[in-house]
Write an enzyme that holds these catalytic residues in place. Structure first.
Site, PDB file in Angstrom:
ATOM      1  N   LYS A   1      25.960  31.240  10.612  1.00  0.00           N
ATOM      2  CA  LYS A   1      25.432  30.385   9.529  1.00  0.00           C
ATOM      3  C   LYS A   1      24.718  29.185  10.146  1.00  0.00           C
ATOM      4  O   LYS A   1      23.590  29.326  10.596  1.00  0.00           O
ATOM      5  CB  LYS A   1      26.567  30.039   8.576  1.00  0.00           C
TER       6      LYS A   1
ATOM      7  N   SER B   1      32.360  29.394  -0.483  1.00  0.00           N
ATOM      8  CA  SER B   1      30.917  29.609  -0.387  1.00  0.00           C
ATOM      9  C   SER B   1      30.215  29.664  -1.733  1.00  0.00           C
ATOM     10  O   SER B   1      29.021  29.420  -1.807  1.00  0.00           O
ATOM     11  CB  SER B   1      30.637  30.890   0.395  1.00  0.00           C
TER      12      SER B   1
ATOM     13  N   HIS C   1      31.558  28.048   6.484  1.00  0.00           N
ATOM     14  CA  HIS C   1      30.512  27.192   5.908  1.00  0.00           C
ATOM     15  C   HIS C   1      30.685  25.722   6.293  1.00  0.00           C
ATOM     16  O   HIS C   1      29.933  24.869   5.815  1.00  0.00           O
ATOM     17  CB  HIS C   1      30.469  27.335   4.382  1.00  0.00           C
TER      18      HIS C   1
HETATM   19  C1  LIG Z   1      30.148  34.251   5.872  1.00  0.00           C
HETATM   20  C2  LIG Z   1      31.609  34.193   6.000  1.00  0.00           C
HETATM   21  C3  LIG Z   1      32.280  35.018   6.913  1.00  0.00           C
HETATM   22  C4  LIG Z   1      31.565  36.072   7.716  1.00  0.00           C
HETATM   23  O1  LIG Z   1      30.889  35.535   8.802  1.00  0.00           O
HETATM   24  P1  LIG Z   1      29.867  36.479   9.603  1.00  0.00           P
HETATM   25  O2  LIG Z   1      29.711  35.799  10.917  1.00  0.00           O
HETATM   26  O3  LIG Z   1      28.618  36.529   8.798  1.00  0.00           O
HETATM   27  O4  LIG Z   1      30.506  37.815   9.728  1.00  0.00           O
HETATM   28  C5  LIG Z   1      33.643  34.880   7.043  1.00  0.00           C
HETATM   29  N1  LIG Z   1      34.324  33.975   6.296  1.00  0.00           N
HETATM   30  C6  LIG Z   1      33.708  33.179   5.402  1.00  0.00           C
HETATM   31  C7  LIG Z   1      34.510  32.190   4.627  1.00  0.00           C
HETATM   32  C8  LIG Z   1      32.339  33.265   5.219  1.00  0.00           C
HETATM   33  O5  LIG Z   1      31.726  32.480   4.329  1.00  0.00           O
END
Ligand SMILES: *Cc1c(COP(=O)(O)O)cnc(C)c1O
Length: 395
Positions: free
Chosen positions: A241, A182, A210
């Site tokens: 996301k 990310s 992502h």
């Molecule tokens: C954002 C993210 C998460 C968390 O996801 P949420 O649904 O916001 O809890 C988990 N793993 C990765 C790699 C992320 O970028």
């Protein structure tokens, strides 16, 4: 202040003095290309709202209709009285979308990792993990009590070395990587990782938070991107996301999914996803399956923005996704850059240590399908002005 809490005051003061205290901005508008942040209308370069679905009329409508029929709260954990037909429909539809046999949903992507990893490995086992994996993977690994062995970032050669040296010493092993990282926007070489892992009798798990809705045909994710259908045992994803809602998912082997229904602790001990969330995720799937238009526009926007930033002279790092890091070096410069952008009406977050290594501070620009070409040009203009003023690009 009572004595027993004094140390917290000191810690907080220390964060402020080191410039590491999180000052959290407040939004008073829906998500979108433009936001009202701390009372000011600004162009949004910060959200994970890749496809602009967080405020999409069809998704809102689906949430409203579901609330009319079923109400709001789940009132129970999934394994007692919290599993509604909507949850099962979402799981069937997610599995079909991703081209796997089964899926199980969770309240968030974070919970999906916390559920999956400790259910699959225990204290006698090995967890082989990319050194830059997400915090929720790291926490899931720690909760399992397994031995965590890190390999060099996105390096299948180093992964092979770690497996060769360690695999024999543990009854079970799991190899875990983020799909898209990310902070840098680079993609794990999952095809090469699979090629290595298949020789070592280890579970392969990817966290595609992502990549969901971004990579692959019509946003079907990293497994689709590399055409590895049926080869990745555990595919974690998030609906928080690109899907524009909130929720997590584990898709893949049906035995794993069945096991998580029995042993995934957030599934058993934390209430189910709410009804409007589940319905909204179903509507997001409808939109993704009907047309690739939003995913196409996201990539078109990302390509345009990145090539223009490079033309201006910015270093945009190693990204091959819509995540666009603008590399600035030291944290104070990144913070000043972010403040100057905000004054020019552009919301771009500075990211420094410990989220990224020291000396690699940056502004992370999140491109969305909701940006128009005019929005991107306005953002580029602000980056150009601030970049010249601060001596980051030639005057
Ligand atoms: C954002 C993210 C998460 C968390 O996801 P949420 O649904 O916001 O809890 C988990 N793993 C990765 C790699 C992320 O970028």
């Amino acid at each position: 202040m009572t004595k027993k809490l004094e140390w917290i005051e000191n810690e907080l003061q220390g964060l402020k003095e080191a410039g590491l205290y999180n000052r959290i901005r407040t939004l008073s508008s829906p998500q979108g290309a433009w936001l009202v942040v701390d009372g000011k209308r600004v162009l949004n370069f910060c959200s994970n709202n890749y496809l602009g679905l967080a405020n999409h009329p069809r998704i809102l409508q689906a949430a409203r209709q579901a609330m009319e029929k079923y109400g709001l709260g789940p009132a129970a954990v999934r394994s007692i009285a919290g599993t509604m037909d909507l949850h099962l429909e979402l799981e069937r539809r997610m599995a079909a979308f991703k081209g796997v046999e089964a899926a199980i949903t969770f309240q968030s992507g974070f919970n999906a990792n916390i559920a999956a990893i400790p259910a699959l490995v225990g204290k006698d086992d090995a967890i082989i993990s990319d050194e830059l994996n997400h915090a929720s993977i790291i926490d899931g690994c720690r909760l399992s009590g397994g031995k965590i062995i890190r390999y060099a970032h996105c390096d299948p050669g180093d992964l092979e070395r770690v497996l060769k040296e360690n695999r024999h010493a543990y009854p079970r092993a799991i190899v875990i990587t983020d799909g898209v990282f990310s902070m840098d926007g680079d993609i794990a070489p999952l095809d090469q990782i699979y090629a290595v892992v298949q020789n070592y009798e280890a579970i392969l798990m990817v966290d595609d938070a992502h990549g969901e809705g971004v990579l692959g045909r019509g946003g079907r994710g990293i497994v689709d991107h590399f055409n590895l259908h049926g080869k990745v045992d555990v595919e974690v994803g998030t609906m928080s996301k690109a899907f524009g809602v909130v929720g997590g998912v584990v898709a893949g082997n049906p035995v794993v999914v069945e096991w998580l229904r029995q042993r995934g602790r957030p599934f058993l001990f934390s209430s189910a996803m709410t009804i409007p969330d589940a319905a909204a995720c179903l509507a997001a799937l409808d939109l993704l399956e009907e047309s690739t238009e939003l995913v196409d526009r996201l990539w078109e926007n990302a390509r345009y923005f990145k090539s223009e930033m490079k033309r201006l002279g910015f270093d945009t790092g190693n990204s091959s996704t819509p995540i666009t890091p603008v590399m600035l070096g030291e944290a104070p410069l990144a913070q000043q850059f972010s403040r100057e952008l905000f004054e020019k009406g552009v919301f771009g977050m500075a990211i420094g240590f410990p989220t990224v290594p020291r000396g690699k501070a940056r502004i992370r620009v999140m491109i969305s399908a909701s940006h128009s070409k005019e929005d991107l040009d306005q953002g580029l203009e602000a980056f150009s002005k601030v970049g010249r003023k601060l001596g980051v690009i030639p005057a």
